[in-house]
Design a protein around this motif. Sequence first.
Motif, short mmCIF file in Angstrom:
data_model
loop_
_atom_site.label_atom_id
_atom_site.label_comp_id
_atom_site.label_asym_id
_atom_site.label_seq_id
_atom_site.Cartn_x
_atom_site.Cartn_y
_atom_site.Cartn_z
N SER A 129 5.11 -5.69 6.10
CA SER A 129 5.40 -7.09 5.82
C SER A 129 5.48 -7.72 7.05
CB SER A 129 6.94 -7.11 5.14
OG SER A 129 6.76 -6.66 3.90
N GLU A 209 4.48 -11.64 5.45
CA GLU A 209 3.83 -11.91 4.29
C GLU A 209 4.15 -13.04 3.45
OE1 GLU A 209 1.04 -10.90 3.52
OE2 GLU A 209 0.58 -8.73 4.37
N PRO A 210 3.49 -13.77 2.90
CA PRO A 210 2.16 -13.82 2.62
C PRO A 210 1.22 -14.32 3.73
CG PRO A 210 2.91 -15.54 1.44
CD PRO A 210 4.14 -14.89 2.14
N SER A 213 -1.48 -11.81 5.61
CA SER A 213 -2.52 -11.46 4.94
C SER A 213 -3.62 -12.50 5.02
CB SER A 213 -2.29 -11.24 3.43
OG SER A 213 -1.59 -10.07 3.22
N ASP A 286 -1.89 -11.51 -7.04
CA ASP A 286 -2.43 -10.82 -5.99
C ASP A 286 -1.66 -10.75 -4.73
OD1 ASP A 286 -4.52 -9.92 -7.55
OD2 ASP A 286 -5.87 -11.29 -6.62
N SER A 287 -1.00 -11.90 -4.32
CA SER A 287 -0.15 -12.05 -3.28
C SER A 287 1.33 -11.40 -3.56
CB SER A 287 0.36 -13.69 -3.16
OG SER A 287 -0.88 -14.33 -2.92
N ARG A 289 1.43 -8.54 -5.24
CA ARG A 289 1.11 -7.08 -4.92
C ARG A 289 1.27 -6.84 -3.57
NH1 ARG A 289 -2.64 -8.08 -8.91
NH2 ARG A 289 -2.11 -7.15 -10.98
N THR A 290 0.76 -7.81 -2.82
CA THR A 290 0.82 -7.69 -1.12
C THR A 290 2.35 -7.63 -0.68
OG1 THR A 290 -1.48 -8.96 -0.78
CG2 THR A 290 0.07 -8.79 1.05
N ASP A 293 3.70 -4.21 -1.73
CA ASP A 293 2.96 -3.10 -0.69
C ASP A 293 3.87 -2.96 0.63
OD1 ASP A 293 1.34 -2.43 -2.75
OD2 ASP A 293 -0.41 -3.55 -1.71
#
Length: 512
Positions: A129, A209-210, A213, A286-287, A289-290, A293
């Motif tokens: 993160s 994050e985010p 990314s 999608d964000s 999921r990031t 993760d």
Amino acid sequence: MRELRGAFFLFAAIVLVSVGPYQYRGYKIEKERGAASSLTQTKATIRLGIDPYAGYFIFRSKAFRDRLLGEGYGLSLADDGGDYKRRVEALSRGEIDLAVFTVDSFLLNGRDRDYPGSIVAVLSESKGSDALVGRVDSVAGIDDLKDGTPRKIVFTGDSPSHHLLKAISVDFGLEELSGNRSWQRLVGGSEEALEELMSERVELAVLWEPDLSVALKDDRFVKLIGSESAAGLIVDVLVARHDFIQSEPEALSDFLGLYYSVLDDYRSNPLDLVEQIALDANVSEDSARTLIDGVEWKGLSENAFLWFGALQDGASPMYRLYDSIERTVGVLIEFGDFSTSPLPRGDPRSVIYDTVILDLLGGQSRNRAMAGAGSSRDFRPLNAEQWNSLQSVGTLKLRPISFQSGTAGLSPEGVSSIEEMVDILQNYPDFRILVAGHTSARGDAEANRQLSEERARSVAKYLVDHYAIDEDRVRAVGVGGEQPLRRLAGESYRAHQNRLSRVEFSFLRDTY
């Protein structure tokens, strides 16, 4: 005077006659409401200090709130936006019962309030993160930061990312980051740091994050190192106020037990977790999921067996929470935040309360609970070509390792130096380790190369034999006098020559 006193009593009587019936009516209504509503069924309202970090989502979830309501508890969330000092003060004043912190933020901010609570659970670890990101045209690796070139780095003060930066500067010997404050630019959050980096006003940024990314989608930037590579560095914990632990043990146990049940449900339904975190953080799936993760949540079994030292047949107890606190104190001392340990008696146990976790574990089958509690990475063997293709992460801070004169035999002082390095090596469990021996350039070049290799092998063997470090994780090489250190300003010739004979540890990242 007597007339004034009489006027005062007359005024007070008028106020009492006027206001009294309304106060009584309010009291009566409140009493009736309590008798004819679910308020009578409420055991307690638990007050929790929190911030918007995705790792704390379970506490904000409707599922958790509903489980608490079902057991007779209300939940009040006090979101301070990440103001740890304010959170500690609220805990100290009794305005909240529980609070979430990272280990470093609790140690830093709790000292001035004499640590008003104890850690009762480990919630999660940051696993990517947070990261240090650099501009490719300025810095391609951590070792580039040691070349003396002036650079600017932007980060958010008193944040987990700030602690990541401190640990990197300490572990890799980046005196420029810890001592040269002109390098540093403080901002109010990761979004601001990202803006500074994207506009190329700085060469480096510590992001989470985010925003992380977003930066890494741009070819101009590269991740130098992230929290996924540093075990036990950014650890989120739940702290309970001391008097709450003593006066409300049932409420605390119920709170944690319900938390773990909701966490288990979300682990069993990952699609639901993605959907709910997307809504909670107001981001795309999608964000979300990031974000997910980058968080490694810790369940009851992980807490008990890996962090709080629960005993398991045939296995030694593990105290990762103790280790994490001890490591964090060491980083903060070496960075300059503390001169000595701020903990009572210097003991991490003074801020740990393990009873709730161990009691909750007692309600489970220990063999079942231990399953899946975690394991270390296995490293596959590499040939010389594969080793040479690995990506360099950086060289660790140099600690002198001495040998018996003219030989590869370790001296007692050399063994002590290796043992100091072991904690750092184990804190970055996913990196391979390059042990490189060096000598001065004096004497026969081939003899120097051979001696330096033998010394590197001696150190690598000690790591494998005494600390069970995977032999396929370590490579020993000797370079003789081919890579001398720069002579420092004002350094004598003799002092410089003495520094040239050394053993360096570097981290390498798999590229396949």
